[in-house]
Design an enzyme around this catalytic site. Sequence first.
Site, short mmCIF file in Angstrom:
data_model
loop_
_atom_site.label_atom_id
_atom_site.label_comp_id
_atom_site.label_asym_id
_atom_site.label_seq_id
_atom_site.Cartn_x
_atom_site.Cartn_y
_atom_site.Cartn_z
N HIS A 10 30.03 39.19 43.42
CA HIS A 10 31.24 40.01 43.30
C HIS A 10 32.46 39.20 43.75
CE1 HIS A 10 33.77 43.51 44.94
NE2 HIS A 10 33.79 43.62 43.63
N ARG A 11 33.27 38.79 42.78
CA ARG A 11 34.43 37.94 43.08
C ARG A 11 33.99 36.63 43.74
NH1 ARG A 11 37.89 42.69 46.15
NH2 ARG A 11 37.26 44.38 44.75
N GLU A 37 30.96 37.63 38.81
CA GLU A 37 31.93 38.64 38.40
C GLU A 37 33.29 38.23 38.92
OE1 GLU A 37 34.45 42.25 39.06
OE2 GLU A 37 33.66 40.84 40.54
N ASP A 39 37.93 38.65 38.24
CA ASP A 39 38.99 39.52 37.75
C ASP A 39 40.10 38.70 37.12
OD1 ASP A 39 38.00 42.06 39.28
OD2 ASP A 39 38.09 40.50 40.80
N HIS A 52 42.04 39.47 42.26
CA HIS A 52 41.66 40.87 42.09
C HIS A 52 42.84 41.82 41.98
CE1 HIS A 52 40.49 44.95 43.36
NE2 HIS A 52 39.43 44.70 42.60
N GLU A 105 36.31 40.83 34.30
CA GLU A 105 36.95 42.14 34.30
C GLU A 105 38.42 41.97 33.93
OE1 GLU A 105 38.32 45.87 37.10
OE2 GLU A 105 36.79 44.51 37.87
N LYS A 107 41.89 43.28 34.08
CA LYS A 107 42.52 44.19 35.04
C LYS A 107 43.74 44.86 34.43
CE LYS A 107 41.53 44.50 38.82
NZ LYS A 107 40.64 45.40 39.59
N ASP A 216 28.48 41.35 47.21
CA ASP A 216 29.24 40.36 47.98
C ASP A 216 28.35 39.26 48.53
OD1 ASP A 216 31.61 41.81 47.62
OD2 ASP A 216 31.34 42.95 49.47
#
Length: 249
Positions: A10-11, A37, A39, A52, A105, A107, A216
């Site tokens: 995640h990020r 993943e 953003d 993000h 993703e 945004k 995470d």
Amino acid sequence: MTEKTLIFGHRGVPVKFPENSLKGFKYALDHQIDGLELDVHLTRDNVPVVIHDEKLQRTTNGKGQIADYTLSELKKFRLSDGQKIPTLKEVLNLVEFHDIFLNLELKTNLVAYPGIEEIVLQMVEDSKLKYPVIYSSFNIHTLRRCRQIDPHQDYNLLSAAKLIKQPKKFLLNEGLSGLHTNHFQFANICQRAWTINSSYKAMILLNLGVSGIITDDFEKMTALRDKYQTQNELPTLPKFLHLDQQSKR
């Protein structure tokens, strides 16, 4: 559903490095992560950057909206460890030829970035990635625009609430590949869950065979997946459960 649940950072690896940082992405690559993943926003001069929030202040030493800065202006700001905000192109160059899945993703749920869909899709097409990119967005209109540009990609709706009563029919009607959610729905569809940091919740999802877990701490979740996914004596899930009430996209 899938036989093997893929684990997505995640990020990147926020338990070790600043989120959405090149050092975090490189660490994940070096430690055999399944997927990343990240953003994507657009600068004022229409360059996709990986960060993000719509604003700079939480994760950098800058202030204001990303959309108000050119790339050269944004590159003057720093993440908490001194790294620069990466561009999408820099991330794509980093992961080229690697055995890894990317989840981008877009945004666009709070700020409209005119043309982001075409810019990102073209940039990805020009890259040398081993697997097709997984695209996601909270904005259904963004996903529809993506499909108009290229209907053959892997598009997924992000959802923070159980709003879809017939998810399989919904995905079919919208031409989408799956759902990215912080809840689980019993339906024979592709589901990737965020942001799962609890071992107990992860074990439930592994037992259910979700397509992906976004976390995470990918090393913790990968070890858990490798140890438990083939076992049958795992906790079961109620018909509906929010998996992480505190998560924010």
